[in-house]
Every structure is written in structure tokens, then in C-alpha cells.
Design an enzyme around this catalytic site. Sequence first.
Site, PDB file in Angstrom:
ATOM      1  N   LYS A 199       0.818  -1.214   0.000  1.00 50.82           N
ATOM      2  CA  LYS A 199       0.000   0.000   0.000  1.00 50.82           C
ATOM      3  C   LYS A 199       0.853   1.266   0.000  1.00 50.82           C
ATOM      4  CE  LYS A 199      -4.272  -2.025   1.364  1.00 50.82           C
ATOM      5  NZ  LYS A 199      -3.798  -3.414   1.326  1.00 50.82           N
TER       6      LYS A 199
HETATM    7  C1  LIG Z   1      -4.328  -4.498   0.516  1.00 52.78           C
HETATM    8  C2  LIG Z   1      -3.507  -5.732   0.396  1.00 52.78           C
HETATM    9  C3  LIG Z   1      -3.793  -6.730  -0.562  1.00 52.78           C
HETATM   10  C4  LIG Z   1      -5.000  -6.656  -1.498  1.00 52.78           C
HETATM   11  O1  LIG Z   1      -4.872  -5.653  -2.485  1.00 52.78           O
HETATM   12  P1  LIG Z   1      -6.177  -5.102  -3.235  1.00 52.78           P
HETATM   13  O2  LIG Z   1      -5.704  -3.965  -4.047  1.00 52.78           O
HETATM   14  O3  LIG Z   1      -7.129  -4.686  -2.152  1.00 52.78           O
HETATM   15  O4  LIG Z   1      -6.704  -6.218  -4.063  1.00 52.78           O
HETATM   16  C5  LIG Z   1      -2.956  -7.834  -0.634  1.00 52.78           C
HETATM   17  N1  LIG Z   1      -1.917  -7.976   0.212  1.00 52.78           N
HETATM   18  C6  LIG Z   1      -1.603  -7.045   1.136  1.00 52.78           C
HETATM   19  C7  LIG Z   1      -0.447  -7.279   2.045  1.00 52.78           C
HETATM   20  C8  LIG Z   1      -2.384  -5.886   1.260  1.00 52.78           C
HETATM   21  O5  LIG Z   1      -2.062  -4.978   2.206  1.00 52.78           O
END
Ligand SMILES: *Cc1c(COP(=O)(O)O)cnc(C)c1O
Length: 494
Positions: A112
Site C-alpha cells: 500500500k
Molecule cells: C491491501 C492488500 C492486498 C490486497 O490488495 P487489493 O488492491 O485490495 O486487491 C494484498 N496484500 C496485502 C499485504 C495488502 O495490504
Amino acid sequence: MTTFYHSTRSAENSVTSKQAIMTGIAPDGGLYVSDQLGEKNLDLATVCSQGFHDTARLVLGTLLPDYTADELASCVAGGYGAQWDAPEVCPVSPLGDDWLLELYHGPTCAFKDVALQMLPRLMSAARGADGRRVMIVTATSGDTGKAALDGFAGVEGTGVTVFYPDGKVSDVQRLQMVTQLGSNVAVCAVRGTFDDCQGEVKRIFADRGLAGRLEERGVALSSANSINVGRLAPQVTYYFDAYAQLVRRGVVRMGDEVTFCVPTGNFGDVLAGYYARRMGLPVRRLVVASNANDVLTDFLSTGTYDRRRDFHKTISPSMDILVSSNLERLLYFASDGDCELVARLMGELASEGVYTVPERVMARIREVFSCGRADDADTRATIRRTWEELGVLIDPHTAVAKCVLDGVEADGSARVCLSTASPYKFSADVLGALGEVTDGMNGFACMDVLERLTGTTAPAQLSGLRAEPVLHEDVCDRERMAAFVESACARVFL
Ligand SMILES: *Cc1c(COP(=O)(O)O)cnc(C)c1O
């Protein structure tokens, strides 16, 4: 001014990308999309000859055309600077016969950061000269809160307030948040569950009285969630840049197709791969990997999206989602921009909890997307196997993708598994998967054992937390959250 974005549910009322980023969601509840996506391909030779920063400027300049080149250059330099512990920002490394795209080298050790180090800077530039200020308000079950705090800390004209459920996040996650530096940040534990926090944040956004009082101070509330165009656009960069890295390694020839496998929750990450494909990246397939919350696997297999099912708490918690909001954008593009259809399907999801997509649209989706699921037992086995056989330590989210990719028949294309978090962010579950007993051990003890057992090193961003002073000790009841936001605005924006 170029108006570029409109709602997935109506083509009227276009806005600029700056307006789309400031408002997040369209007034009719739809998501902002642009019909120019795919009109102009990026030049692959250019992408392959340059590094992450140049490609980030190219991608953002294409998707957010009303930002000036200078604005984007400064956002990219600030967002992908020394807070990343890898010079490539998102390096590609070997994973047996496949490749791992490491998206976790940012300040909070999760993917993120790629978007949340950029969104605040894009918002700050979009504020323009009118001096409007924004307070981001977020409820978190653990990961997003820290990434938002770190992204917005110190960014001119913005503030960020994060609520988390008291006693319901891990030690490491709590320390990540309560040690956050910055004069524009506020953190508060709430006596209640994550749903209590999130429900109250939604109410706070709808509180007209509060909005009026804040407006008098020149402050607007906003959210930083993953449907914002300013979070989606930065994620497109690493698909192009990973491809460039593979070309430079001699793994693929320019023009060869590559398959990406993506651990999926809200469908933001994998949708960015679809955007990259529409912008000219040679993508063979996008594989959507789900955990036990396999609503997307069922959808891609049957054409029916049905959220009326049990929610499973898993060891890949950032994928524990029943409504993958960004799927709405894929439905828009796969139906050639049929706003009426999208609005009808989303209406059915809201009222019935289920919708079925016409077969011609599903056929378009299946041309690109594959899917698979891995439950917690599969995930643990994959962590162990990947360590023992390949010497690569992966976190539970990445392991879901790796497990699903292992089940996809090889077709000769190079294959990239997206790695979304550092294994040290989930030390206890990773240790457990490796066969160790972790009863009674806190997060830092697990980190230490994991280091000794594997001979790898925990990222300093995580291991250093135990020495940092706690700066945020507020705890409140749900009823006091709005007052907390108001006082945070008063403190941050004087
Ligand atoms: C948010 C997240 C995801 C999922 O990503 P999306 O864009 O919501 O599909 C997968 N792995 C981790 C570690 C995340 O923080």
C-alpha cells in the site's frame, strides 16, 4: 481544463483528475473512470530503457493529464525517495522458474506504500492556490492505517486521523501507528470492533453539522481508500517497471507477453495490471488469487457475484473482503462503457447482495483474467515449501498468490508473482507455517526467532519499533470519535 474522468454509473459531469482525487468517489456512488484509457500506448522501448522514477512520471502523466510535469516530478521524487530501502523501489527477484515482484520495500513494509506515499502528494498539489485543507479520516483493521499515517505525515495542507479497534490489532501494527511522528497526524484507539470504527467513520463523513463547522475553518474531510484514482494510478507503474526489469535481465524479449499473479482483496492491485495492459503492456494473463474469501474466484468462474456468504478470518487479513469495490471499474471497461448496466448491477448488489453479468461481458473478462483460491492450510504449506525448496521467505498474502500460480498450467510466458508484504510483518504466522511453536510469544520475539531460523534480516522499519517512544495514547468510545476528529482538525490546522 481537460475533464478526463466521469462516474462508472453515468457519463455526464466530467471532472479533472485533480477533482477526482480530491473527491474520491463520484456523487452518484460510482467510481471515476476515463474513456481515454488505452487511446495512447506507452512506448515500450522508452519504458525498458529507464528506471522506476521516469516510468512513474510517464504513467502518471498519462493517467492524470491535468497535473503539470513539474508537479508530477516533485510528487515522484518525494514519494519514492530515501524512505524506500531498495534502490529499484520495487525490485524483481527469482522465485524458482518464476519471478517475485517485491512491493514491500516502503516505510510500512506493505504494497500500500506504493500508492499511499503518492496520494498525499497528489492531493497536496490538487489543492491548488485556494488554500483548502483536507483532513483524511480512516478506520483501520491494521495495515492501511499505518500506510496512510506515514504517507500523509508532514504533507502540506493535509492532516490524517486514524482509528483502530483497541486490543484488536497485533503488537507490531499498534506500535507502527502509535509511534508515528508528525505534527499533522492523530491516532486513537476505539473501545469496540473494526466494524464499529468503520461504521462511525462513515457517519462522520455524512455529518452535515460537523462538515459546516469544519468548512468555516477551511477544512474538508476526505478518505484515502483504494477506490481513489490517486491510489490506482501509481500502482500501474510497477507493472511496466517489472516488465522493464525482466527485459534488462534477458528473461523476456521486448514485446513478449508476461503473466502476473496477484493476491487480491479490493481488486485495486490487479486492476492496475489491467490498466497497464490497456496502456500497451504485453500481458498474457492476470491471475486473481483469493484466500478462503473466494467471492472473486466464484465470480470469474460463474459470472455471478454473490456476497451472501460467510466471512472468513484468515492469516492473509488484507484479503478478507466480500465486496471488491474496484471490480466496478472492470465491469465498466469490459462492457465498453455501459454505465446503465454498471449502475443496474451495483444497485442489485446493494439491494439483493448478488448480481449476474451478461455472458458477452464475462467472455471479455475471461480473455484476460484467470483465478484460483488458497485456504489457510494451502497458504501455510506454500510458505514452508517456498522456503525449503527455493530459499525464498514469503508472507501469507504472497503465499496465496504463489499457491494459485503453482496451479496454473505453464504456457511458456514469463510469470510474475506479486509480493505485497514483508514476511516480517506477519512473523508469527510465518513461523507457525515453518513448523515453529509461537504460543505466548509477542511480535518482536517472533521476529527474532524468524531471523535466527532463516538467516534473513527483519526490515529496520519493523525491528526498530521497539525502541521508539509511544506518542499516541488516546482511547475513546465510539460516541467520542467525531469530537476527536474535530479537535484533531483544530490542533493540526490551528
Ligand atoms: C491491501 C492488500 C492486498 C490486497 O490488495 P487489493 O488492491 O485490495 O486487491 C494484498 N496484500 C496485502 C499485504 C495488502 O495490504
